[in-house]
Design a protein around this motif. Structure first.
Motif, PDB file in Angstrom:
ATOM      1  N   ASP A 178       0.846  -1.190   0.000  1.00 20.30           N
ATOM      2  CA  ASP A 178       0.000   0.000   0.000  1.00 20.30           C
ATOM      3  C   ASP A 178       0.887   1.247   0.000  1.00 20.30           C
ATOM      4  O   ASP A 178       2.089   1.180   0.249  1.00 20.30           O
ATOM      5  N   GLU A 179       0.283   2.393  -0.279  1.00 18.23           N
ATOM      6  CA  GLU A 179       1.051   3.617  -0.471  1.00 18.23           C
ATOM      7  C   GLU A 179       1.836   4.019   0.775  1.00 18.23           C
ATOM      8  O   GLU A 179       2.972   4.491   0.673  1.00 18.23           O
ATOM      9  N   GLN A 180       1.242   3.819   1.954  1.00 17.30           N
ATOM     10  CA  GLN A 180       1.952   4.189   3.177  1.00 17.30           C
ATOM     11  C   GLN A 180       3.203   3.344   3.383  1.00 17.30           C
ATOM     12  O   GLN A 180       4.294   3.869   3.647  1.00 17.30           O
ATOM     13  N   ASN A 181       3.048   2.034   3.251  1.00 23.10           N
ATOM     14  CA  ASN A 181       4.200   1.150   3.424  1.00 23.10           C
ATOM     15  C   ASN A 181       5.237   1.372   2.330  1.00 23.10           C
ATOM     16  O   ASN A 181       6.439   1.281   2.569  1.00 23.10           O
ATOM     17  N   LYS A 182       4.770   1.667   1.134  1.00 23.62           N
ATOM     18  CA  LYS A 182       5.699   1.910   0.027  1.00 23.62           C
ATOM     19  C   LYS A 182       6.579   3.121   0.328  1.00 23.62           C
ATOM     20  O   LYS A 182       7.799   3.089   0.120  1.00 23.62           O
ATOM     21  N   THR A 183       5.962   4.191   0.844  1.00 29.22           N
ATOM     22  CA  THR A 183       6.726   5.392   1.172  1.00 29.22           C
ATOM     23  C   THR A 183       7.760   5.110   2.252  1.00 29.22           C
ATOM     24  O   THR A 183       8.919   5.540   2.165  1.00 29.22           O
ATOM     25  N   ILE A 184       7.373   4.354   3.264  1.00 24.20           N
ATOM     26  CA  ILE A 184       8.292   3.998   4.356  1.00 24.20           C
ATOM     27  C   ILE A 184       9.456   3.173   3.820  1.00 24.20           C
ATOM     28  O   ILE A 184      10.621   3.415   4.149  1.00 24.20           O
ATOM     29  N   LEU A 185       9.145   2.195   2.958  1.00 21.83           N
ATOM     30  CA  LEU A 185      10.204   1.340   2.412  1.00 21.83           C
ATOM     31  C   LEU A 185      11.123   2.110   1.473  1.00 21.83           C
ATOM     32  O   LEU A 185      12.334   1.859   1.419  1.00 21.83           O
ATOM     33  N   GLN A 186      10.573   3.054   0.727  1.00 22.53           N
ATOM     34  CA  GLN A 186      11.417   3.892  -0.130  1.00 22.53           C
ATOM     35  C   GLN A 186      12.405   4.692   0.715  1.00 22.53           C
ATOM     36  O   GLN A 186      13.589   4.788   0.379  1.00 22.53           O
ATOM     37  N   GLU A 187      11.924   5.260   1.812  1.00 22.64           N
ATOM     38  CA  GLU A 187      12.795   6.009   2.722  1.00 22.64           C
ATOM     39  C   GLU A 187      13.888   5.106   3.278  1.00 22.64           C
ATOM     40  O   GLU A 187      15.071   5.482   3.324  1.00 22.64           O
ATOM     41  N   GLU A 188      13.511   3.903   3.698  1.00 28.43           N
ATOM     42  CA  GLU A 188      14.485   2.985   4.285  1.00 28.43           C
ATOM     43  C   GLU A 188      15.504   2.523   3.245  1.00 28.43           C
ATOM     44  O   GLU A 188      16.698   2.402   3.546  1.00 28.43           O
ATOM     45  N   LEU A 189      15.032   2.268   2.028  1.00 26.74           N
ATOM     46  CA  LEU A 189      15.951   1.853   0.974  1.00 26.74           C
ATOM     47  C   LEU A 189      16.956   2.967   0.673  1.00 26.74           C
ATOM     48  O   LEU A 189      18.165   2.710   0.546  1.00 26.74           O
TER      49      LEU A 189
END
Length: 270
Positions: A178-189
């Motif tokens: 989902d968009e929220q988790n995607k944003t978090i994972l992008q930041e972490e990556l």
């Protein structure tokens, strides 16, 4: 800034990174030969984050699999160089988390290192470090079925980085989130990659994601997949996903890429 769709080999032959020249891939189907990738040439400088966008079926994943050695080109050449005599290593992160369900988080993250017979001290250090970087330390003993989709993909990323490859190949790793988790994972990556600055080739359907992550974005045509153009992303690093989205220049480059991509997406659907 836009540069030519293909980079002359004379300019890149001695450069470190990934150099692809006249790469073509055809498949033999019941309907005859199908060209998935046609005469693709590109250069990914060592230490850069290179993203690829294109319509469904344009050969993005086929290119990635050829770069990773999972598919054999029909013609053309691929050269991956780090400027060292040592063999180049790579890790691939797939769309699914591709975890072993019978292994806990720690053992999944350590798998690549164990297969390379790394020293126990190295495994402890590398796995511990990247589980911490991805917020998974307290879940080290958990099994994949006990984790959310986003957490399972974090394990895949931790495993890839812990293995300390020269090159990362990532095939839409956040597409199912989902968009929220995607944003978090992008930041972490981004945060994890900033530490090592290894070469990354990242496939995505999302123009937004390609700009957020990439130093350059390669736009592909509808099948047969060719390079339509390569656009340089001008934003400095380190980057914050939310802060980047606030910048007017961000909206402009996303619009420009989508405008170039739109005809290809429409063409692929016809």
């Amino acid at each position: 800034m836009q540069r030519p769709a293909t980079t002359p080999l004379s300019d890149t032959a001695q450069a470190t990174g990934i150099t692809v020249t006249n790469l073509t891939k055809t498949f033999n189907t019941d309907s005859g030969l199908v060209t998935a990738v046609d005469n693709v040439s590109l250069h990914v400088p060592e230490g850069s984050f290179f993203t690829i966008v294109g319509p469904s079926g344009c050969g993005k994943t086929t290119i990635l699999r050829m770069l990773a050695g999972l598919e054999t080109p029909t013609s053309g050449t691929i050269n991956v160089s780090t400027g060292s005599d040592k063999p180049v290593t790579n890790s691939m992160v797939f769309q699914g988390d591709s975890l072993f369900p019978w292994m806990n988080v720690w053992d999944n993250a350590a798998y690549g290192l164990k297969m390379r017979n790394a020293a126990k001290a190295t495994i402890r250090e590398q796995v511990g470090h990247y589980l911490n970087k991805t917020g998974l330390t307290k879940f080290a003993k958990a099994y994949p079925h006990q984790l959310s989709g986003g957490m399972r993909q974090r394990v895949s990323i931790a495993r890839a980085f812990a293995n300390d490859p020269d090159v990362f190949y990532m095939d839409e790793p956040f597409s199912a989130l989902d968009e929220q988790n995607k944003t978090i994972l992008q930041e972490e990556l981004l945060r994890t990659w900033e530490e090592s600055r290894k070469t990354v080739v990242f496939i995505t359907h999302s123009v937004d994601e390609a700009v957020i992550l990439g130093d350059e974005v390669m736009i592909m045509t509808a099948r047969p997949g060719r390079v339509k153009k390569v656009i340089e992303v001008p934003f400095e690093r380190p980057r914050s996903v939310l802060e980047l989205r606030r910048q007017p220049e961000y909206g402009e480059i996303v619009y420009d890429i989508w405008a170039s991509l739109k005809d290809e997406v429409v063409g692929a659907a016809l």
